[in-house]
Design a protein around this motif. Structure first.
Motif, PDB file in Angstrom:
ATOM      1  N   GLY A   8      -4.452  -1.455  -9.051  1.00 55.51           N
ATOM      2  CA  GLY A   8      -3.678  -0.325  -9.563  1.00 55.51           C
ATOM      3  C   GLY A   8      -4.332   1.011  -9.253  1.00 55.51           C
ATOM      4  N   SER A   9      -5.657   1.085  -9.399  1.00 52.36           N
ATOM      5  CA  SER A   9      -6.388   2.324  -9.098  1.00 52.36           C
ATOM      6  C   SER A   9      -6.308   2.653  -7.605  1.00 52.36           C
ATOM      7  CB  SER A   9      -7.842   2.189  -9.531  1.00 52.36           C
ATOM      8  OG  SER A   9      -7.941   1.946 -10.920  1.00 52.36           O
ATOM      9  N   PHE A  10      -6.477   1.629  -6.775  1.00 55.57           N
ATOM     10  CA  PHE A  10      -6.383   1.843  -5.324  1.00 55.57           C
ATOM     11  C   PHE A  10      -4.982   2.314  -4.937  1.00 55.57           C
ATOM     12  CE2 PHE A  10      -5.267   0.106  -1.131  1.00 55.57           C
ATOM     13  CZ  PHE A  10      -6.181   0.803  -0.347  1.00 55.57           C
ATOM     14  N   GLN A  11      -3.967   1.729  -5.563  1.00 56.56           N
ATOM     15  CA  GLN A  11      -2.584   2.120  -5.288  1.00 56.56           C
ATOM     16  C   GLN A  11      -2.370   3.582  -5.635  1.00 56.56           C
ATOM     17  OE1 GLN A  11      -0.599  -0.683  -4.458  1.00 56.56           O
ATOM     18  NE2 GLN A  11       1.494  -0.327  -5.167  1.00 56.56           N
ATOM     19  N   PHE A  12      -2.863   4.003  -6.783  1.00 59.58           N
ATOM     20  CA  PHE A  12      -2.695   5.387  -7.230  1.00 59.58           C
ATOM     21  C   PHE A  12      -3.369   6.354  -6.266  1.00 59.58           C
ATOM     22  CE2 PHE A  12      -4.464   9.072  -9.410  1.00 59.58           C
ATOM     23  CZ  PHE A  12      -3.341   9.621  -9.995  1.00 59.58           C
ATOM     24  N   VAL A  13      -4.628   6.090  -5.933  1.00 57.60           N
ATOM     25  CA  VAL A  13      -5.387   7.000  -5.079  1.00 57.60           C
ATOM     26  C   VAL A  13      -4.784   7.069  -3.678  1.00 57.60           C
ATOM     27  CG1 VAL A  13      -7.650   7.422  -4.039  1.00 57.60           C
ATOM     28  CG2 VAL A  13      -7.501   6.654  -6.397  1.00 57.60           C
ATOM     29  N   LEU A  14      -4.371   5.929  -3.145  1.00 60.35           N
ATOM     30  CA  LEU A  14      -3.804   5.894  -1.802  1.00 60.35           C
ATOM     31  C   LEU A  14      -2.490   6.669  -1.730  1.00 60.35           C
ATOM     32  CD1 LEU A  14      -4.062   4.723   1.070  1.00 60.35           C
ATOM     33  CD2 LEU A  14      -2.734   2.753   0.281  1.00 60.35           C
ATOM     34  N   LEU A  15      -1.629   6.478  -2.720  1.00 61.88           N
ATOM     35  CA  LEU A  15      -0.346   7.194  -2.732  1.00 61.88           C
ATOM     36  C   LEU A  15      -0.557   8.694  -2.914  1.00 61.88           C
ATOM     37  CD1 LEU A  15       1.832   4.748  -4.866  1.00 61.88           C
ATOM     38  CD2 LEU A  15       2.050   5.228  -2.412  1.00 61.88           C
ATOM     39  N   CYS A  16      -1.513   9.066  -3.752  1.00 60.04           N
ATOM     40  CA  CYS A  16      -1.821  10.485  -3.924  1.00 60.04           C
ATOM     41  C   CYS A  16      -2.309  11.103  -2.615  1.00 60.04           C
ATOM     42  CB  CYS A  16      -2.866  10.677  -5.020  1.00 60.04           C
ATOM     43  SG  CYS A  16      -2.250  10.407  -6.696  1.00 60.04           S
ATOM     44  N   LEU A  17      -3.151  10.385  -1.895  1.00 64.44           N
ATOM     45  CA  LEU A  17      -3.659  10.862  -0.612  1.00 64.44           C
ATOM     46  C   LEU A  17      -2.514  11.057   0.377  1.00 64.44           C
ATOM     47  CD1 LEU A  17      -6.119  11.510   1.195  1.00 64.44           C
ATOM     48  CD2 LEU A  17      -6.194   9.068   1.770  1.00 64.44           C
ATOM     49  N   LEU A  18      -1.515  10.195   0.319  1.00 66.83           N
ATOM     50  CA  LEU A  18      -0.379  10.267   1.228  1.00 66.83           C
ATOM     51  C   LEU A  18       0.524  11.455   0.921  1.00 66.83           C
ATOM     52  CD1 LEU A  18       1.236   8.867   3.514  1.00 66.83           C
ATOM     53  CD2 LEU A  18       2.421   7.578   1.734  1.00 66.83           C
ATOM     54  N   PHE A  19       0.679  11.788  -0.368  1.00 60.92           N
ATOM     55  CA  PHE A  19       1.648  12.809  -0.749  1.00 60.92           C
ATOM     56  C   PHE A  19       1.041  14.192  -1.009  1.00 60.92           C
ATOM     57  CE2 PHE A  19       4.223   9.099  -1.312  1.00 60.92           C
ATOM     58  CZ  PHE A  19       5.514   9.538  -1.072  1.00 60.92           C
ATOM     59  N   VAL A  20      -0.262  14.303  -1.026  1.00 63.78           N
ATOM     60  CA  VAL A  20      -0.892  15.620  -1.152  1.00 63.78           C
ATOM     61  C   VAL A  20      -0.925  16.236   0.247  1.00 63.78           C
ATOM     62  CG1 VAL A  20      -2.994  16.878  -1.720  1.00 63.78           C
ATOM     63  CG2 VAL A  20      -2.254  14.992  -3.169  1.00 63.78           C
ATOM     64  N   ASN A  21       0.107  17.006   0.559  1.00 63.52           N
ATOM     65  CA  ASN A  21       0.247  17.527   1.920  1.00 63.52           C
ATOM     66  C   ASN A  21       0.591  19.014   1.990  1.00 63.52           C
ATOM     67  OD1 ASN A  21       2.829  17.414   0.941  1.00 63.52           O
ATOM     68  ND2 ASN A  21       3.497  15.743   2.305  1.00 63.52           N
ATOM     69  N   LYS A  22       0.372  19.734   0.891  1.00 66.51           N
ATOM     70  CA  LYS A  22       0.616  21.181   0.941  1.00 66.51           C
ATOM     71  C   LYS A  22      -0.421  21.910   0.100  1.00 66.51           C
ATOM     72  CE  LYS A  22       3.977  21.215  -2.871  1.00 66.51           C
ATOM     73  NZ  LYS A  22       5.343  21.598  -3.272  1.00 66.51           N
ATOM     74  N   GLU A  23      -0.650  23.169   0.433  1.00 64.90           N
ATOM     75  CA  GLU A  23      -1.647  23.967  -0.262  1.00 64.90           C
ATOM     76  C   GLU A  23      -1.251  24.183  -1.716  1.00 64.90           C
ATOM     77  OE1 GLU A  23      -4.499  25.007   0.803  1.00 64.90           O
ATOM     78  OE2 GLU A  23      -4.303  24.395   2.903  1.00 64.90           O
ATOM     79  N   GLY A  24      -2.264  24.341  -2.562  1.00 61.93           N
ATOM     80  CA  GLY A  24      -2.013  24.616  -3.962  1.00 61.93           C
ATOM     81  C   GLY A  24      -3.222  24.230  -4.801  1.00 61.93           C
ATOM     82  N   SER A  25      -3.099  24.424  -6.120  1.00 58.51           N
ATOM     83  CA  SER A  25      -4.153  24.029  -7.058  1.00 58.51           C
ATOM     84  C   SER A  25      -3.749  22.711  -7.713  1.00 58.51           C
ATOM     85  CB  SER A  25      -4.346  25.116  -8.125  1.00 58.51           C
ATOM     86  OG  SER A  25      -4.803  26.326  -7.527  1.00 58.51           O
ATOM     87  N   PHE A  26      -4.693  21.798  -7.733  1.00 54.90           N
ATOM     88  CA  PHE A  26      -4.410  20.460  -8.267  1.00 54.90           C
ATOM     89  C   PHE A  26      -5.333  20.162  -9.442  1.00 54.90           C
ATOM     90  CE2 PHE A  26      -3.182  20.458  -3.829  1.00 54.90           C
ATOM     91  CZ  PHE A  26      -1.924  19.870  -3.854  1.00 54.90           C
ATOM     92  N   PHE A  27      -4.743  19.638 -10.490  1.00 49.78           N
ATOM     93  CA  PHE A  27      -5.530  19.251 -11.657  1.00 49.78           C
ATOM     94  C   PHE A  27      -5.297  17.773 -12.024  1.00 49.78           C
ATOM     95  CE2 PHE A  27      -5.650  18.534 -16.283  1.00 49.78           C
ATOM     96  CZ  PHE A  27      -6.995  18.773 -16.512  1.00 49.78           C
ATOM     97  N   PHE A  28      -4.057  17.408 -12.220  1.00 53.88           N
ATOM     98  CA  PHE A  28      -3.747  16.043 -12.686  1.00 53.88           C
ATOM     99  C   PHE A  28      -4.129  14.976 -11.665  1.00 53.88           C
ATOM    100  CE2 PHE A  28      -1.003  18.726 -15.281  1.00 53.88           C
ATOM    101  CZ  PHE A  28      -1.213  18.194 -16.537  1.00 53.88           C
ATOM    102  N   ILE A  29      -3.849  15.237 -10.380  1.00 55.51           N
ATOM    103  CA  ILE A  29      -4.150  14.233  -9.350  1.00 55.51           C
ATOM    104  C   ILE A  29      -5.651  13.957  -9.264  1.00 55.51           C
ATOM    105  CG2 ILE A  29      -4.145  13.772  -6.865  1.00 55.51           C
ATOM    106  CD1 ILE A  29      -1.355  14.988  -6.749  1.00 55.51           C
ATOM    107  N   PRO A  30      -6.511  14.976  -9.077  1.00 62.99           N
ATOM    108  CA  PRO A  30      -7.947  14.663  -8.978  1.00 62.99           C
ATOM    109  C   PRO A  30      -8.551  14.163 -10.283  1.00 62.99           C
ATOM    110  CG  PRO A  30      -7.588  17.041  -8.956  1.00 62.99           C
ATOM    111  CD  PRO A  30      -6.244  16.402  -8.808  1.00 62.99           C
ATOM    112  N   MET A  31      -8.079  14.680 -11.426  1.00 66.12           N
ATOM    113  CA  MET A  31      -8.643  14.244 -12.702  1.00 66.12           C
ATOM    114  C   MET A  31      -8.273  12.787 -13.012  1.00 66.12           C
ATOM    115  SD  MET A  31     -10.533  16.617 -13.891  1.00 66.12           S
ATOM    116  CE  MET A  31     -10.926  17.144 -12.228  1.00 66.12           C
ATOM    117  N   LEU A  32      -7.008  12.448 -12.785  1.00 64.29           N
ATOM    118  CA  LEU A  32      -6.595  11.063 -13.016  1.00 64.29           C
ATOM    119  C   LEU A  32      -7.268  10.108 -12.038  1.00 64.29           C
ATOM    120  CD1 LEU A  32      -2.762  11.482 -13.748  1.00 64.29           C
ATOM    121  CD2 LEU A  32      -4.544  10.759 -15.350  1.00 64.29           C
ATOM    122  N   ALA A  33      -7.417  10.529 -10.768  1.00 66.28           N
ATOM    123  CA  ALA A  33      -8.097   9.698  -9.776  1.00 66.28           C
ATOM    124  C   ALA A  33      -9.551   9.468 -10.172  1.00 66.28           C
ATOM    125  CB  ALA A  33      -8.022  10.349  -8.401  1.00 66.28           C
ATOM    126  N   THR A  34     -10.221  10.538 -10.608  1.00 63.81           N
ATOM    127  CA  THR A  34     -11.613  10.407 -11.038  1.00 63.81           C
ATOM    128  C   THR A  34     -11.719   9.513 -12.280  1.00 63.81           C
ATOM    129  OG1 THR A  34     -12.085  12.633 -10.192  1.00 63.81           O
ATOM    130  CG2 THR A  34     -13.679  11.678 -11.724  1.00 63.81           C
TER     131      THR A  34
END
Length: 478
Positions: A127-153
């Motif tokens: 489940g953790s690998f699935q989350f991180v991999l999908l996030c890596l695939l869909f993070v494709n534009k500039e901006g500030s991120f909080f939920f994605i890196p915090m949840l991944a960590t």
């Protein structure tokens, strides 16, 4: 004959059926990981919606948010790390289990993989690998991120904690004492569900009260044949009794749970006193036949797991494991010794409905110790321990089972080569046998056994020494 009250048969069988479905589901290693993968996808959808869809990261202080490039770098690192962690963990576990299963029993692999901690650990990693991999695939534009890196960590920290717990679980689970204890408790659960909660409510206290209802001529019965070969896995006894009551028939099962049934052989035979037609297919549907044995209702199968560990430990010159397993088997037998073993099941009106292929105490005794006795027939230490376990069982069994236990004790001791035993070995062996004889009430038979053994000895000096040291009951002659 009496029927116990305050018992819900539907609830009892629902528990058994639920356990069967649970075992079928979790016997597949993918079941729990799929659930955790779905949770990971949902968590990913929330994180992407919060950071990319709603751009909530822009409202959070910059000190705790990450920019696009750093977020992708973090996700890339975590993706490789968690995949490596998963691969390393289960490669090492399977290697250890393969070695362990060869040494003790190949069936422990299935037990381990069905264990909740094992399944949840794999689920958290996937489940953790699935989350991180999908996030890596869909993070494709500039901006500030909080939920994605915090949840991944956070998920990675959970995975690391899970890894530590899992390693401790492996070390604990693979200890032979814990492993055999788990198998014993599994057998006890099967015995309680089948013999005590489900069947005991429909057994008769006095078989003589229904003996006149038992059909005597099989030729007058109607056989229901097996459509496909396989193991008898489970039987819905309650529904079988209810359907037999509706159709006003008496059923005799030709196989017991755990037997291998061949195609076109009779699965059951039924007798009727009327001309109404019987739907035989519904009775077939109440008996599940499969390619493998399982533990849902098969006490003998669970018992054989312990037997196999004991036998393999004898071959591996590991007497301590053998002795520990012997006592686990003995403990299991003492727990089921007070269960009624009559084969007759009646309906609520007390009329005989089902005759089962029944195992009695003597059968369980033979299943539990006969194979171990065979492979330890040249090992007087293990044989003496078998007798000690039998003595412990003799203290709690009913009087009607004492004969079976005494005969098995004699059967066990006669396998040894008397002429090749040291006097001290004989002394320990017969001291234990005497205790069994005194507990079961077979002292005179013990004395005859000792004298028969002495008469068969060819060395006169050795015989005199044995006569002096071997214990004889007060009724015997030293």
């Amino acid at each position: 004959m009496s029927m116990k009250k305050h018992f819900n048969p539907h609830k009892s069988f629902k528990v058994a059926a639920s356990r069967e479905k649970s075992m079928d589901l979790y016997a597949n290693l993918w079941a729990t990981p799929v659930i955790y993968s779905i949770f990971g996808i949902l968590l990913f959808a929330f994180a992407v919606w919060a950071d990319s869809g709603m751009n909530l990261g822009s409202y959070i202080p910059a000190a705790i948010t990450l920019e696009y490039q750093l977020t992708r770098t973090l996700l890339s690192t975590l993706t490789g790390g968690i995949l490596s962690l998963t691969t390393f963990t289960f490669y090492g576990v399977l290697a250890a289990l393969t070695t362990f299963s060869v040494q003790f029993s190949p069936r422990i692999l299935k037990n381990f993989m069905m264990n909740k901690v094992t399944q949840r650990t794999l689920g958290i990693f996937i489940g953790s690998f699935q989350f991180v991999l999908l996030c890596l695939l869909f993070v494709n534009k500039e901006g500030s991120f909080f939920f994605i890196p915090m949840l991944a960590t956070g998920l990675i920290m959970v995975s690391v904690a899970t890894f530590i717990i899992f390693i401790n679980h492996i070390v604990t689970w693979l200890q032979v004492t814990n492993m055999t204890d788990n198998m014993k408790e599994e057998s006890v659960l099967t015995a309680k569900n089948l013999l005590m909660k489900e069947l005991d409510q429909y057994r008769v206290n006095d078989p003589e009260s229904v003996i006149d209802q038992v059909p005597q001529d099989k030729a007058e019965g109607y056989p229901v044949k097996i459509e496909e070969s396989g193991y008898i896995q489970t039987i819905d006894f309650i529904s079988l009794i209810r359907e037999a009551e509706k159709d006003d028939i008496i059923i005799q099962l030709e196989y017991k749970i755990g037997n291998y049934a061949f195609q076109s052989t009779p699965l059951l035979i039924y007798w009727k006193d009327h001309s109404n037609s019987i739907d035989e297919s519904k009775y077939r549907s109440l008996i599940r036949i499969g390619k493998n044995q399982n533990e849902v209702q098969d006490i003998e199968f669970s018992l054989n797991k312990l037997v196999e560990i004991a036998i393999r430990s004898i071959g591996n010159n590991d007497p301590k494991t053998t002795i520990r397993t012997l006592y686990q088997i003995g403990d299991l037998l003492t727990r089921i010794t007070h269960v009624s073993f009559t084969p007759y099941l009646v309906d609520e009106k007390g009329r005989l409905r089902v005759v089962i292929q029944n195992l009695v105490f003597e059968d369980y005794l033979y299943t539990g110790f006969a194979s171990i006795r065979h492979y330890s027939r040249e090992n007087v230490i293990i044989t003496t321990e078998i007798l000690k376990v039998l003595h412990a069982i003799a203290k709690v069994i009913d009087k009607q089972d004492c004969k079976a236990l005494w005969e098995f004790a004699v059967y066990t001791i006669r396998t040894l080569e008397y002429n090749f035993l040291h006097t001290l070995d004989r002394k320990k062996l017969y001291e234990t046998l005497l205790k069994i004889a005194e507990t079961t009430g077979y002292e005179s038979e013990y004395n005859r056994l000792v004298h028969r053994m002495l008469a068969g000895m060819t060395d006169s000096e050795d015989r005199k020494e044995v006569e002096f040291k071997i214990p004889v009951n007060s009724e015997g002659i030293r």
